[in-house]
Motif scaffolding. Sequence first.
Motif, PDB file in Angstrom:
ATOM      1  N   GLY A  28      48.204  38.492  44.499  1.00 45.34           N
ATOM      2  CA  GLY A  28      48.325  39.941  44.611  1.00 45.34           C
ATOM      3  C   GLY A  28      47.780  40.657  43.390  1.00 45.34           C
ATOM      4  O   GLY A  28      47.281  40.027  42.454  1.00 45.34           O
ATOM      5  N   ARG A  29      47.883  41.977  43.397  1.00 44.36           N
ATOM      6  CA  ARG A  29      47.421  42.773  42.260  1.00 44.36           C
ATOM      7  C   ARG A  29      48.451  42.835  41.137  1.00 44.36           C
ATOM      8  O   ARG A  29      48.112  43.192  40.003  1.00 44.36           O
ATOM      9  CB  ARG A  29      47.077  44.194  42.713  1.00 44.36           C
ATOM     10  CG  ARG A  29      45.775  44.302  43.484  1.00 44.36           C
ATOM     11  CD  ARG A  29      45.379  45.753  43.739  1.00 44.36           C
ATOM     12  NE  ARG A  29      46.316  46.412  44.645  1.00 44.36           N
ATOM     13  CZ  ARG A  29      47.213  47.319  44.278  1.00 44.36           C
ATOM     14  NH1 ARG A  29      47.320  47.665  43.000  1.00 44.36           N
ATOM     15  NH2 ARG A  29      48.027  47.865  45.158  1.00 44.36           N
ATOM     16  N   ASP A  30      49.699  42.528  41.441  1.00 46.00           N
ATOM     17  CA  ASP A  30      50.747  42.574  40.417  1.00 46.00           C
ATOM     18  C   ASP A  30      50.431  41.587  39.295  1.00 46.00           C
ATOM     19  O   ASP A  30      50.094  40.430  39.556  1.00 46.00           O
ATOM     20  CB  ASP A  30      52.095  42.220  41.045  1.00 46.00           C
ATOM     21  CG  ASP A  30      53.259  42.531  40.110  1.00 46.00           C
ATOM     22  OD1 ASP A  30      53.413  41.787  39.116  1.00 46.00           O
ATOM     23  OD2 ASP A  30      53.999  43.488  40.385  1.00 46.00           O
ATOM     24  N   PRO A  31      50.502  42.026  38.027  1.00 42.30           N
ATOM     25  CA  PRO A  31      50.178  41.140  36.908  1.00 42.30           C
ATOM     26  C   PRO A  31      51.032  39.884  36.842  1.00 42.30           C
ATOM     27  O   PRO A  31      50.637  38.902  36.201  1.00 42.30           O
ATOM     28  CB  PRO A  31      50.423  42.025  35.677  1.00 42.30           C
ATOM     29  CG  PRO A  31      50.278  43.425  36.182  1.00 42.30           C
ATOM     30  CD  PRO A  31      50.797  43.395  37.585  1.00 42.30           C
ATOM     31  N   SER A  32      52.182  39.899  37.487  1.00 38.83           N
ATOM     32  CA  SER A  32      53.041  38.722  37.458  1.00 38.83           C
ATOM     33  C   SER A  32      52.617  37.665  38.486  1.00 38.83           C
ATOM     34  O   SER A  32      53.167  36.564  38.516  1.00 38.83           O
ATOM     35  CB  SER A  32      54.502  39.116  37.721  1.00 38.83           C
ATOM     36  OG  SER A  32      54.655  39.629  39.037  1.00 38.83           O
ATOM     37  N   SER A  33      51.622  37.971  39.329  1.00 43.82           N
ATOM     38  CA  SER A  33      51.161  37.018  40.332  1.00 43.82           C
ATOM     39  C   SER A  33      50.503  35.813  39.670  1.00 43.82           C
ATOM     40  O   SER A  33      49.958  35.915  38.558  1.00 43.82           O
ATOM     41  CB  SER A  33      50.159  37.689  41.281  1.00 43.82           C
ATOM     42  OG  SER A  33      50.735  38.787  41.954  1.00 43.82           O
ATOM     43  N   ASP A  34      50.535  34.680  40.334  1.00 50.97           N
ATOM     44  CA  ASP A  34      49.849  33.487  39.816  1.00 50.97           C
ATOM     45  C   ASP A  34      48.338  33.659  39.907  1.00 50.97           C
ATOM     46  O   ASP A  34      47.605  33.200  39.033  1.00 50.97           O
ATOM     47  CB  ASP A  34      50.287  32.252  40.607  1.00 50.97           C
ATOM     48  CG  ASP A  34      51.785  32.008  40.495  1.00 50.97           C
ATOM     49  OD1 ASP A  34      52.263  31.804  39.367  1.00 50.97           O
ATOM     50  OD2 ASP A  34      52.472  32.052  41.531  1.00 50.97           O
ATOM     51  N   ALA A  35      47.865  34.297  40.984  1.00 54.51           N
ATOM     52  CA  ALA A  35      46.443  34.622  41.130  1.00 54.51           C
ATOM     53  C   ALA A  35      46.341  36.141  41.217  1.00 54.51           C
ATOM     54  O   ALA A  35      46.602  36.740  42.268  1.00 54.51           O
ATOM     55  CB  ALA A  35      45.863  33.967  42.374  1.00 54.51           C
TER      56      ALA A  35
END
Length: 316
Positions: A28-35
């Motif tokens: 996803g776009r969330d900075p906490s996403s792995d990708a």
Amino acid sequence: MPGKLTFFPSEGASRSVVLREEGGCAIGRDPSSDAVLDDPRISARHARISCEGGEWRLLDENSKNGTFVNAVRVTEAALAGGDWISFGGLLTRFEVITEAEVESLRTERARRMQTFTEARRILDSTMEPRALLARLLGSVVELTGAERGLLVLFGPDGRLQAEVVSGFATSLKGSPEDRFQGSFGAIERSLSTGRPVVTSNAKNDAYLGRRPSVVEMGIETLACVPLRGGDQPAGLIYVDGRRRGGAFTDLDLEILEALADHASVAVATLQLDRQIREIIGAPERGVSAGDRAFLAELERRVGTIARAPAPPPPAP
């Protein structure tokens, strides 16, 4: 077994992520996403991929633009090697790979860094300019795994001082204009903006995908990086290829930009007392009439682009 996701944005370099069986991958776009995917079509928390009982599965997390597997919209689906996934329109390929292939990816990264080091060494050498430019272009083509390559240098008046090309076979159907039209578009965009133009999905690029040569020749991957020389471009490096799967990665782009910066300094010191026109791999008997026509058209078009006035800055 490990998995691999390769993302193919319509503009920009491809990017691969290795998936481990013991951990999931949030996308996803969330900075906490792995990708983390910086694409407006992607939701903050778009989807998740995990391995359950030895089977890779994909879960859409109520994304706005949906998730598709092999063109079918899904909320949850099992994944098989070779599946094509669309995250809100961002084309992605899923593969199942072995530990040996994971190690091969690491080795390939090291090889590309070594090729970059060798290219920088070439630029720092004192070899004759024609040989230096040919060796440099050869290293760039090897680095990116491209099929065709082009390196040009401009003089203070914007005219071409050097043009070195590789892989532009004259046996291809059509005129030089037809065979290189999409490339001229990339060159024009790169020189007018002063920024690299890179795509691993050229046929779906909103600008390049309309060019007949891109469609008819099946060009998949393309990169054009300008060489900077003060207020005017000093030249450019261009490569492209037809291999689906992305010849140009985010690592390649990082290396190409660093190499272009180094080349910009190096070529400024070259003593070019005559025009260099070189076709790498040309027969010993010399340049053919078709090759000469290609070089003449290349000089005319690229020179025109380079001498064109810069576009006005956007209105505030």
